[in-house]
Scaffold this motif. Structure first.
Motif, PDB file in Angstrom:
ATOM      1  N   PHE A   1      14.889  57.762  53.429  1.00 52.87           N
ATOM      2  CA  PHE A   1      14.039  56.519  53.312  1.00 52.87           C
ATOM      3  C   PHE A   1      13.561  55.810  54.540  1.00 52.87           C
ATOM      4  CE2 PHE A   1      17.333  56.582  50.011  1.00 52.87           C
ATOM      5  CZ  PHE A   1      16.766  56.140  49.070  1.00 52.87           C
ATOM      6  N   LYS A   2      12.331  55.403  54.504  1.00 48.25           N
ATOM      7  CA  LYS A   2      11.526  55.012  55.601  1.00 48.25           C
ATOM      8  C   LYS A   2      11.969  53.592  55.503  1.00 48.25           C
ATOM      9  CE  LYS A   2       7.679  58.176  56.493  1.00 48.25           C
ATOM     10  NZ  LYS A   2       8.158  59.060  55.358  1.00 48.25           N
ATOM     11  N   LYS A   3      12.064  52.763  56.828  1.00 49.75           N
ATOM     12  CA  LYS A   3      12.188  51.453  56.771  1.00 49.75           C
ATOM     13  C   LYS A   3      11.346  50.633  56.109  1.00 49.75           C
ATOM     14  CE  LYS A   3      12.961  47.934  60.310  1.00 49.75           C
ATOM     15  NZ  LYS A   3      12.862  47.242  61.656  1.00 49.75           N
ATOM     16  N   GLU A   4      11.646  49.691  55.411  1.00 52.02           N
ATOM     17  CA  GLU A   4      10.811  48.850  54.305  1.00 52.02           C
ATOM     18  C   GLU A   4      10.845  49.512  53.146  1.00 52.02           C
ATOM     19  OE1 GLU A   4      10.009  45.803  54.835  1.00 52.02           O
ATOM     20  OE2 GLU A   4      10.845  45.868  56.729  1.00 52.02           O
TER      21      GLU A   4
ATOM     22  N   ARG B   1      16.332  49.945  57.678  1.00 48.55           N
ATOM     23  CA  ARG B   1      16.273  50.891  58.944  1.00 48.55           C
ATOM     24  C   ARG B   1      16.011  52.381  58.283  1.00 48.55           C
ATOM     25  NH1 ARG B   1      22.763  50.916  60.479  1.00 48.55           N
ATOM     26  NH2 ARG B   1      23.494  52.267  58.793  1.00 48.55           N
ATOM     27  N   ASN B   2      15.312  53.256  59.127  1.00 49.52           N
ATOM     28  CA  ASN B   2      14.985  54.554  58.622  1.00 49.52           C
ATOM     29  C   ASN B   2      16.344  55.350  58.480  1.00 49.52           C
ATOM     30  OD1 ASN B   2      12.170  54.781  58.968  1.00 49.52           O
ATOM     31  ND2 ASN B   2      12.609  54.295  61.024  1.00 49.52           N
ATOM     32  N   SER B   3      16.094  56.258  57.581  1.00 48.87           N
ATOM     33  CA  SER B   3      17.278  57.048  56.965  1.00 48.87           C
ATOM     34  C   SER B   3      16.947  58.488  56.943  1.00 48.87           C
ATOM     35  CB  SER B   3      18.092  56.632  55.931  1.00 48.87           C
ATOM     36  OG  SER B   3      19.083  57.581  55.668  1.00 48.87           O
ATOM     37  N   PRO B   4      17.074  59.588  57.629  1.00 48.15           N
ATOM     38  CA  PRO B   4      17.955  59.289  58.881  1.00 48.15           C
ATOM     39  C   PRO B   4      17.000  58.598  59.993  1.00 48.15           C
ATOM     40  CG  PRO B   4      17.101  61.673  58.572  1.00 48.15           C
ATOM     41  CD  PRO B   4      16.755  60.708  57.478  1.00 48.15           C
ATOM     42  N   HIS B   5      17.696  57.941  60.922  1.00 49.75           N
ATOM     43  CA  HIS B   5      17.096  57.197  62.046  1.00 49.75           C
ATOM     44  C   HIS B   5      16.631  58.009  63.347  1.00 49.75           C
ATOM     45  CE1 HIS B   5      20.720  56.947  63.961  1.00 49.75           C
ATOM     46  NE2 HIS B   5      20.393  56.013  64.800  1.00 49.75           N
ATOM     47  N   PHE B   6      17.094  59.028  63.209  1.00 46.01           N
ATOM     48  CA  PHE B   6      16.736  60.239  64.481  1.00 46.01           C
ATOM     49  C   PHE B   6      16.494  61.690  63.992  1.00 46.01           C
ATOM     50  CE2 PHE B   6      21.413  60.559  64.254  1.00 46.01           C
ATOM     51  CZ  PHE B   6      21.781  61.857  64.057  1.00 46.01           C
TER      52      PHE B   6
END
Lengths: 401, 401
Positions: free
Chosen positions: B143-146, B58-63
């Motif tokens: 970190f971007k997802k993937e 998942r994205n970090s941060p995700h928002f």
């Protein structure tokens, strides 16, 4: 601008060394560095720190043994032997020994097997004289009974475990691991495995804390997440204080509407420092509550990491009575310029690349929120307070992890 | 001279680097360095080594969140604002945010709280324009997802644990710890807590082994002591081989009457090296049995220690795919002369004392039986093969522990 508070908490920027000094000095004054003692099984003592000198309870080795594969003889029987004038010794006057084997009391020296000629089944010929003690490992050669095996404040190594067992020590007095508690605060925080929904963030600084406390010889504890309100935070602190040696409070260390950490520590004890002149993560709080260190840790992960390294680590080292080893410093040329702010010490995460026999120092992104920069870093470059940056190509020193 | 054996085992002295190279090369050829994989809970993964790349789930941060305590606004509403020409913004067009808090979708920038003037309960005044993204922590900033969180062959640090949890990784693939077995041999050996009587010696090298294997990322196992006879040693080895990745056999590595290690390893597999040109402890055996490393470890503790460092450690590092870090080397002047033998590399344990800003290097007793010399040492000075010693006062390099 912010909602008026009962009391204003001043966020200053104290020089790093001064701030740390003040904190440790105060902790010394209140007797924090007096550790407790407990007994520890020697076979599980690696990494523990001795709380007093440990002495040998028996000689090691505890019998005379041969240092070589050879023949044990009496030195007086070998007097005058030489290549030109060999001596023969009969069976009852010598004894075959292997390395490590005990030497019968009547013999005082060993001849290496290579230097002995076997004449018949019960006789040998030798070509040199021996001296008393030759190739004999004396009793107590490694440790004599009562001799010091380990000094006080010694971090037990694998070879120390062996020495302790050799000298009959099966339990040793060690310093009780200091209990170090992390209290995560923040209404947006949830456990990493919980549903993050739209605006929840995983609480993970406690895991950075836990890993380093364990590494530095403490006993880490993480409390449940508390929302950022005055009362719940204060209550959580009051509840845990009697059971912890050190308290770290995650986030709420700045001067925003919901930054209660400094105020609560003021109300419960004393805030010595609020704000350190370094980056990333200057809103650090260093306080003392119930004669224990209470550290307000900024919320961004790299800032939290730096705060642990700079203020929590020395607390543990002084508590355990161990010194940081010499640091691994390398020199190299900066791959690009770094800007920094006059009056602030800047901790730059860097990669180190080798080009021929030269080192290239590559600064990584400076954001305090980027764990990625810490993970890929090999070391830290400190830009001192009296500089506004460093030039590309400048020769710099880097402290490797 | 010794009782005639069926086969003679030749004890040579191979140069250290050549011996190690030959051993590791052979292990590579037989596929020893192909590690197995297992899943590991991230919260317990510190010190483990990733067996493949780990990506963000998942994205970090995700928002989107605020990087400052301040006010979220639309940048277009702030256009042209300056000290001389402030702009006023109404309640519905701004939003108070604290650091880390989510930003409502309609806003694209944040103004620091210090730079905002509150006019009334529902209005603010600002003195500068904002740009889109100002003081906003974007989604996936860390970190971007993937995206890769950890590469393959990464030894997990506390901050890596936090990054993994942030990116939704709760289990990761790691290399299975190599099982490393120590077989103590010697009829004189007993457990350290047993009655030593007159000629029994405590078996403690297994504890040196255990501590280092654990430190180097392996799973240490110690077998019961076996007396030094051909058949029991061979049987113990045959029994444990299927369950271990690496085998270390304690003692019996020389060429005395009871030194069976080399012969047994010859009978079960291949002996690559018997005897290394170094001190202390040249009777080292490096063999390969069932495509696994089998190391004959000399019996004296310092010799055993050196053998573990020189031959067992690189096996584990290559198995786990990790590199030793840069070594901490310091320079100083020798406090007294050291003698060494031409053709042998001498490993001298030393203390390092600081005198003013100079280092004094003090050699400790050289006996391979003296654990005490290892315990009080701060580092190792290597005297190369082509020298017969070093002079007092000579500038030397020491590798610190």
């Amino acid at each position: 601008m912010v909602d008026k508070k009962d009391r204003d908490v001043y966020l200053e920027k104290q020089p790093l060394d001064e701030a740390r000094e003040k904190f440790l000095e105060k902790l010394k004054d209140v007797g924090f560095f007096t550790s407790k003692e407990e007994q520890c099984d020697v076979i599980n003592s690696r990494g523990r720190v001795t709380s007093r000198q440990v002495r040998a309870l028996r000689n090691s080795p505890h019998f005379r043994s041969s240092a070589m594969d050879g023949v044990a003889v009496r030195s007086k029987d070998t007097k005058g032997a030489s290549k030109g004038d060999p001596k023969r010794i009969k069976r009852k006057d010598f004894y075959f020994v292997d390395t490590g084997e005990g030497i019968p009391d009547e013999f005082d020296s060993v001849i290496m097997i290579e230097e002995v000629n076997k004449i018949g089944p019960r006789e040998i010929e030798i070509y040199q004289s021996t001296f008393p003690g030759q190739y004999i490992r004396p009793i107590g050669e490694d440790f004599k009974k009562e001799e010091t095996v380990l000094p006080k404040n010694f971090k037990v190594t694998p070879e120390a475990v062996a020495a302790l067992l050799n000298t009959g020590n099966f339990e040793i007095p060690v310093k009780k691991k200091p209990v170090c508690t992390f209290l995560p605060t923040g209404s947006e925080l949830v456990s990493p495995e919980a549903d993050l929904g739209k605006e929840k963030a995983p609480e993970t600084n406690s895991h950075i804390f836990r890993g380093y406390i364990d590494k530095w010889g403490g006993e880490p504890i993480t409390l449940p997440i508390v929302k950022d309100e005055y009362r719940p935070i204060k209550e959580a602190i009051e509840k845990v204080l009697p059971q912890t040696n050190l308290l770290a409070i995650g986030a709420g260390t700045s001067k925003g509407r919901k930054d209660y950490t400094a105020r609560i520590l003021e109300d419960l004890g004393e805030v010595l420092v609020h704000g350190v002149a370094y980056r990333p993560g200057h809103p650090v709080i260093l306080g003392v509550v119930n004669n224990k260190p209470a550290v307000g840790v900024p919320g961004y992960p790299v800032a939290a990491w730096l705060c642990f390294q700079q203020f929590v680590k020395p607390c543990l080292e002084k508590y355990l009575g161990i010194k940081s080893g010499e640091e691994l410093i390398v020199k190299g040329r900066l791959s690009k310029k770094i800007k920094s702010t006059l009056g602030l010490r800047e901790f730059v995460r860097v990669k180190v690349e080798h080009e021929a026999d030269k080192r290239k120092i590559i600064p990584l992104p400076s954001g305090s929120s980027k764990l990625s920069s810490l993970i890929y870093a090999q070391g830290i470059l400190e830009v001192p307070e009296n500089l506004e940056g460093l030039h590309k190509g400048e020769l710099v020193k880097v402290r490797l992890f």
